[in-house]
Design a protein around this motif. Sequence first.
Motif, mmCIF file in Angstrom:
data_model
loop_
_atom_site.group_PDB
_atom_site.id
_atom_site.type_symbol
_atom_site.label_atom_id
_atom_site.label_comp_id
_atom_site.label_asym_id
_atom_site.label_seq_id
_atom_site.Cartn_x
_atom_site.Cartn_y
_atom_site.Cartn_z
ATOM 1 N N THR A 268 0.799 -1.223 0.000
ATOM 2 C CA THR A 268 0.000 0.000 0.000
ATOM 3 C C THR A 268 0.834 1.276 0.000
ATOM 4 O O THR A 268 0.269 2.369 -0.031
ATOM 5 C CB THR A 268 -0.976 -0.013 1.203
ATOM 6 O OG1 THR A 268 -1.625 -1.286 1.235
ATOM 7 C CG2 THR A 268 -2.049 1.043 1.093
ATOM 8 N N THR A 269 2.154 1.178 0.017
ATOM 9 C CA THR A 269 2.960 2.397 -0.107
ATOM 10 C C THR A 269 3.652 2.483 -1.469
ATOM 11 O O THR A 269 4.639 3.190 -1.635
ATOM 12 C CB THR A 269 4.029 2.493 1.001
ATOM 13 O OG1 THR A 269 4.764 1.265 1.082
ATOM 14 C CG2 THR A 269 3.405 2.806 2.334
ATOM 15 N N ARG A 309 -1.371 2.363 -4.868
ATOM 16 C CA ARG A 309 -1.628 1.800 -3.533
ATOM 17 C C ARG A 309 -2.536 0.564 -3.544
ATOM 18 O O ARG A 309 -3.673 0.594 -3.062
ATOM 19 C CB ARG A 309 -2.233 2.849 -2.598
ATOM 20 C CG ARG A 309 -1.328 4.026 -2.283
ATOM 21 C CD ARG A 309 -1.895 4.865 -1.165
ATOM 22 N NE ARG A 309 -1.168 6.108 -0.978
ATOM 23 C CZ ARG A 309 -0.049 6.244 -0.266
ATOM 24 N NH1 ARG A 309 0.471 5.176 0.330
ATOM 25 N NH2 ARG A 309 0.538 7.417 -0.135
ATOM 26 N N TYR A 311 -4.276 -2.470 -2.011
ATOM 27 C CA TYR A 311 -4.620 -2.546 -0.585
ATOM 28 C C TYR A 311 -4.917 -3.981 -0.155
ATOM 29 O O TYR A 311 -4.133 -4.612 0.510
ATOM 30 C CB TYR A 311 -5.812 -1.632 -0.304
ATOM 31 C CG TYR A 311 -5.847 -1.079 1.100
ATOM 32 C CD1 TYR A 311 -5.600 0.269 1.344
ATOM 33 C CD2 TYR A 311 -6.121 -1.892 2.191
ATOM 34 C CE1 TYR A 311 -5.628 0.784 2.629
ATOM 35 C CE2 TYR A 311 -6.153 -1.388 3.479
ATOM 36 C CZ TYR A 311 -5.912 -0.048 3.695
ATOM 37 O OH TYR A 311 -5.941 0.457 4.982
ATOM 38 N N ASN A 327 -5.594 4.316 -4.411
ATOM 39 C CA ASN A 327 -5.337 5.651 -4.949
ATOM 40 C C ASN A 327 -5.563 5.763 -6.447
ATOM 41 O O ASN A 327 -5.376 6.841 -7.016
ATOM 42 C CB ASN A 327 -3.905 6.086 -4.620
ATOM 43 C CG ASN A 327 -3.831 6.835 -3.305
ATOM 44 O OD1 ASN A 327 -4.651 6.628 -2.420
ATOM 45 N ND2 ASN A 327 -2.853 7.707 -3.165
#
Length: 506
Positions: A268-269, A309, A311, A327
């Motif tokens: 997610t980063t 991102r 998830y 995102n």
Amino acid sequence: MGPPDEETSTMTITGTPADNFPDEERPRFCGSGIAKSTDFVTEYSIPTECTNPLAIVTDYEGNVWFAQTNTGKLSKFDPNTETFTEYENPTWPKNGRSMMWGIDYAPDGTIWFTDETFDSVWKFNTIDEKYYRLGYPSMDDSLPQRLHIDGSQIIINDFTGNKLTFFDIGQSSGDVEYTSFPSPVDNSVTADFALDDDGNVWYTNWLFQQGGVLVKLDYDGYQNAKQETGLEFFAGDMFTEIYQLPVALLTPNGATISDDGKIWLADTTSSSFFSFDPTTEEFTQYVTADPLLSTYGNQTGVVKTPISRPYWIDSDEQGRIIFNEQNANNISVFDPKSNSLVEYHVPSKNPYWGDCDPGTGLMLADCGLAQIFDFTVYGEKIWFTQWVENNIGVVDTSVPLPVEIQLGSETMSLSSGEMDHLPVLVYSKTSDSIGASVILSPSHDFLKTKLTHDSTETFQLDSGETETIHVDIMATDDAIPGTYKILVGVQTSDVAVSKYVTVTLE
């Protein structure tokens, strides 16, 4: 993700869940509630305003159930009649709010879901329509998150409490027994998990933006040893194996296992998701397309490197890997057999979750995010929630795609400093003329791509036509030997269709 300090806020009482937010925050958290559609995505507006739908699951008949974080209710959506039924939770605290990240449907017709704020696990009986609350075993800081039913057991990860908990719901007595396993990395988080065919539970354990480990817990082995000895003991090294995560994998929230036994993790980063092969103990990194400009707006120019991102992540009966790109406002489907990625764009967006103000005080119309925080798979369809748009939606993956991608070669070998050429054929599969832009996304910075032979970043593709995209792929002088992936494809307004080139650096 709750409302800010309300000391100076205006509160207009409406008698709806919107009253949990001050007036100025309602557009941000309640959204428009207007359902939109594309050829692939259909949205449905929840009748009650500002419910903040989150965890979602389907039952065996295809009904869709989801938890409302702003009301404490469960809701059912019948796809055949396209009607909602919301079930009042009489024990829910007035004005209570809680992120409900996990939900599952049990064979006995009960639905179980987690509750972050009140450290609870809830059971809803779909027959008598009653709620039952089970206290979650918490210490100082717990966050019951994802939930999975396996036979007579419920498995829950405690995200901030750093443990996995197994509840035995098959007991005839009223008491529910549970076993908790502390995670191996201290002062870290315990994220999503998945079960393999041998009864092992795989999950990630990491420090925020500092990396961590993939853990294999032999739960069946632990249970057998417990029955043989009659002793309770910590699983420890006897029943766990630990694998260091790649340096590039910093926030592995979602986890799933495909039919070939590989573990898949969503980061997610970044814009990446990863596979792990338990046999070779090797990780492979895959990257998505860049988010569309409409998802982040960038009216101030602050976003220099947009990321998608990924998830949560899941697998379906066809062996496909499915994940939500928070995102990018996408629901994405990766087919490991064809090495193809299809990214379905969700039309509803909330401009208060993007850089969508051009300076006039009026937000751009098609800009922002719906905060697609959960999804569930039922056959060819993927149902999802929109946390800040008060909608649910469905992606129909059986709808034919508008284009087909054919790579000149799906593999390529390079040495440092070398370059090779890749032709890419894009076939029109629709009767309409479509506008498209080229996707070129390497997984690593030392792999470079460039369009050649007068190929352009955007083009028009008419019905029945074929477009050839010419791409040069280069390895820089400091390229590190290994096997890598480059995503190559095209983006239309509603969907991105791509394939991965496997590049071996020698």
